[in-house]
Design a protein around this motif. Structure first.
Motif, short mmCIF file in Angstrom:
data_model
loop_
_atom_site.label_atom_id
_atom_site.label_comp_id
_atom_site.label_asym_id
_atom_site.label_seq_id
_atom_site.Cartn_x
_atom_site.Cartn_y
_atom_site.Cartn_z
N ASP A 169 0.82 -1.37 0.05
CA ASP A 169 -0.06 0.07 0.04
C ASP A 169 0.80 1.31 0.02
OD1 ASP A 169 -2.33 -1.65 0.12
OD2 ASP A 169 -2.56 -1.30 2.13
N ALA A 170 2.01 1.23 0.73
CA ALA A 170 2.90 2.50 0.92
C ALA A 170 3.57 2.77 -0.49
CB ALA A 170 3.84 2.10 2.06
N LEU A 171 4.08 1.47 -1.01
CA LEU A 171 4.74 1.80 -2.50
C LEU A 171 3.80 2.15 -3.34
CD1 LEU A 171 7.15 1.04 -3.96
CD2 LEU A 171 6.19 -1.10 -4.41
N ILE A 172 2.38 1.91 -3.47
CA ILE A 172 1.62 2.48 -4.28
C ILE A 172 1.15 3.72 -4.14
CG2 ILE A 172 -1.05 2.14 -5.25
CD1 ILE A 172 -0.72 -0.83 -4.62
N ALA A 173 1.05 4.03 -2.82
CA ALA A 173 0.83 5.54 -2.55
C ALA A 173 1.95 6.37 -2.82
CB ALA A 173 0.61 5.82 -1.08
N SER A 174 3.31 5.87 -2.91
CA SER A 174 4.45 6.69 -3.26
C SER A 174 4.51 7.08 -4.73
CB SER A 174 5.50 6.03 -2.67
OG SER A 174 5.82 5.22 -3.65
N VAL A 175 3.62 6.36 -5.61
CA VAL A 175 3.82 6.69 -6.96
C VAL A 175 3.21 7.91 -7.23
CG1 VAL A 175 3.48 5.80 -9.35
CG2 VAL A 175 4.32 4.14 -7.46
N ALA A 176 3.75 8.65 -8.01
CA ALA A 176 3.20 9.92 -8.54
C ALA A 176 2.08 9.54 -9.39
CB ALA A 176 4.07 11.12 -8.95
#
Length: 145
Positions: A49-56
């Motif tokens: 979830d954190a990785l997906i949220a970090s993508v612009a």
């Protein structure tokens, strides 16, 4: 709740139990108290979830967006103009012909009693040369009977 059910829910709803269906949250919390594997699955889901949220987010200019949105309309119009979808038999026909030829040959061999019941496979191989039936002459160059 089983660990497999927990894993499926974590993959579908992510690492935050508050986003999960309300009727499954209590069972999930109880499983987390007793299962190290469930805690690891939830931690992995939270990391994803954190990785997906970090993508612009990707932004498109209006002209490109209009082109992309026009694609489905163009496909519908092409299909309507051509009279619908048509199946291309040119890819299937050679395979079907090979399958049909193998079936005919198998049926012929099976019904012409080339193999005598009760013989072993080695005896059948010694007594039957099917090249006479397939090619008209045997493989060693002698004419067929």
């Amino acid at each position: 709740m089983t660990e497999n059910e927990f894993r499926n829910l974590a993959e579908a709803w992510g690492g935050d139990l508050d986003r999960w269906p309300r009727d499954r949250q209590g069972d999930a919390r109880r499983l987390l108290q007793r299962s190290d594997e469930a805690r690891q699955v939830l931690a992995d889901a939270a990391a994803l979830d954190a990785l997906i949220a970090s993508v612009a987010p990707v932004t498109l200019d209006p002209a490109t967006l209009d082109k992309v949105m026009a694609l489905p309309r163009g496909v519908r119009q092409e299909r309507k103009a051509s009279g619908g979808w048509r199946f291309d038999f040119s890819m299937v026909l050679p395979r079907f012909a090979g399958l049909a030829a193998a079936a005919v040959l198998g049926f012929y061999i099976g019904t012409t009693s080339l193999f005598t019941p009760g013989q072993t496979m080695s005896a059948q191989a010694e007594t039957v040369n099917i090249s006479d039936y397939v090619f008209g002459e045997s493989l060693d160059g002698e004419s067929g009977s």
